[in-house]
Design an enzyme around this catalytic site. Structure first.
Site, mmCIF file in Angstrom:
data_model
loop_
_atom_site.group_PDB
_atom_site.id
_atom_site.type_symbol
_atom_site.label_atom_id
_atom_site.label_comp_id
_atom_site.label_asym_id
_atom_site.label_seq_id
_atom_site.Cartn_x
_atom_site.Cartn_y
_atom_site.Cartn_z
ATOM 1 N N TYR A 118 0.850 -1.184 0.000
ATOM 2 C CA TYR A 118 0.000 0.000 0.000
ATOM 3 C C TYR A 118 0.891 1.240 0.000
ATOM 4 C CZ TYR A 118 -3.157 3.660 1.503
ATOM 5 O OH TYR A 118 -3.858 4.834 1.564
ATOM 6 N N GLU A 206 -3.413 7.469 -4.050
ATOM 7 C CA GLU A 206 -3.375 6.172 -3.385
ATOM 8 C C GLU A 206 -3.090 5.108 -4.437
ATOM 9 O OE1 GLU A 206 -6.121 4.631 0.184
ATOM 10 O OE2 GLU A 206 -7.023 4.423 -1.779
#
Ligand code: GDP
Ligand code: MN
Length: 421
Positions: A118, A206
């Site tokens: 992530y 993101e």
């Protein structure tokens, strides 16, 4: 402003971050042609909506409960699954129970994933710094990981003087357990993210997951890009990516007129001049137990016509059960302009819900007397606290007496008569 995954990936790709080859489609046939053009034997078909959690989501009325991200291994399967997604409603944790209709799908060559990381970047309000967030727990379970083991989420506030330094990016890659080529590539992705963030006035970047392949390449498999609305004026190329079908209609109208408008979940509409005053109005409504339907700040230099448009935006919102106009006429904005706008608006479109008005400052007396003499039925309040209390009571009354329902029935009957005659 949000954009779709495929648009975000085009931007990442332009900046030098590796993304899978892909193509967008709005019919099953198109999706099949994209599969043939891309070649290969495995593809990933992805619903394009402005919400995450697609893989774990489901389509309304589809008992198979398959999600909005599917790995497929034939061109026919691509067509069939595109058919199941397109113009169907996808419900995910982020869409809310009503879901979002899928109008486009994105098809990519599938990637062999070894690890899912992530990477995120946003402005951390506590440190007032652009902050890199990273975790080894990438993929669909990042929220779970954040809750279960907050220590698995790494944060790096970035000093605006230096930007993201190479040694910090390398260090972060090492903390993620990466080595060699994979570490180098991941660190490079982090640096590019920072440059993109600054250059495009982003609010959020993101990449989840950033896949590490067997060859040690770092590939962005999913991307979310959100931009700061207040900086869009200097990024016409980004503004052009806006998908109007994914944006609230009221917010679109407001943007067109240049109001600061945010749609909220409640039932009490409010209008104020100046962002601070609008915030205080929303806070006061909450303080007295009400739920605001919106935040609306009409710039103080607005002419009557513009204020009227703002008022109509509130009055036409079906969720609104009472309206509070709270304006302090100071300097440029005069209270009589607000009164005139209300008079014109309600003459053209009679008000269906109670209106509470609090006006003070320049020309307040004139404004209130013209509203009293020739305005719609309304309640005048002495100050903000009084106004908020009254508008909350008025909304309850609307609900209790089902007045909106009554109005709709009468209008329906009138419309019917006109049609009959
Ligand atoms: P989200 O559910 O909306 O976050 O959609 P993502 O694009 O992040 O996809 C969810 C998950 O699908 C990823 O975490 C991966 O595990 C898987 N996935 C996405 N693309 C690929 C791919 O190219 N190959 C493989 N094997 N899995 C993929
Ligand atoms: Mn994702």
């Amino acid at each position: 402003m949000d954009i779709h995954e495929y648009q975000a990936k085009q931007i990442l790709g332009r900046h030098g971050i590796r993304v899978p080859q892909g193509g967008v489609a709005s019919t099953p046939g198109e999706a099949m042609r994209v599969a043939e053009r891309l070649g290969g034997r495995r593809w990933v078909l992805k619903a394009q909506i402005h919400a995450g959690g697609r893989k774990e989501g489901h389509f309304e009325g589809d008992p198979s409960a398959k999600g909005g991200v599917r790995v497929l291994d034939s061109v026919d399967a691509v067509g069939l699954n595109a058919e199941q997604m397109l113009y169907h409603v996808l419900v995910t944790k982020q869409t809310g129970p009503q879901g979002t209709e899928v109008k486009r799908v994105y098809l990519e060559q599938a990637v062999d994933i070894q690890r899912e990381l992530y990477l995120g970047m946003l402005v951390d309000r506590r440190s007032s710094r652009v902050t890199l967030i990273a975790s080894t727990e990438g993929g669909v379970n990042i929220e779970l990981a954040a809750r279960r083991s907050p220590s698995s989420i790494l944060r790096l506030p970035i000093d605006p003087e230096t930007g993201l330094r190479d040694q910090d990016a390398n260090n972060m890659a090492a903390q993620l357990g990466l080595e060699g080529n994979a570490a180098e590539q991941a660190a490079r992705v982090m640096s590019i993210m920072y440059d993109m963030f600054i250059a495009n006035d982003a609010a959020l970047i993101e990449i989840n997951p950033l896949a590490i392949t067997r060859e040690g390449d770092a590939v962005a498999l999913d991307a979310v890009l959100t931009f700061d609305n207040n900086a869009l004026f200097r990024h016409q190329d980004i503004r052009a990516l806006q998908d109007d079908t994914e944006t609230n209609l009221g917010e679109l109208q407001a943007a067109h007129h240049g109001f600061n408008y945010v749609k909220l979940d409640g039932n009490i509409g409010s209008l104020a001049c100046g962002a601070g005053s609008a915030l205080a109005t929303v806070d006061a409504i909450r303080h007295y137990g009400g739920e605001p339907a919106n935040f609306l700040d009409v710039p103080p230099d607005s002419k009557v016509g513009r204020v009227k448009d703002a008022f109509e935006l509130l009055a036409s919102d079906p969720a609104v059960e009472s309206i509070l106009v709270n304006v302090f006429g100071g300097g440029i904005m005069r209270c009589d302009a607000i009164a005139d706008a209300i008079l014109v608006a309600t003459r053209e479109m009679p008000l269906e819900v109670p209106l509470v008005v609090r006006l003070s400052g320049t020309n307040a007396r004139l404004a209130l007397s013209s509203l009293r003499d020739s305005g719609p039925p309304l309640t005048i309040a002495d100050n903000l606290a009084d106004a908020a209390e009254k508008v909350v009571l008025a909304a309850r009354e609307t609900r209790r007496t089902n007045r909106r329902g009554w109005w709709d029935r009468v209008q329906g009957a009138l419309g019917k008569q006109q049609n009959d005659s």
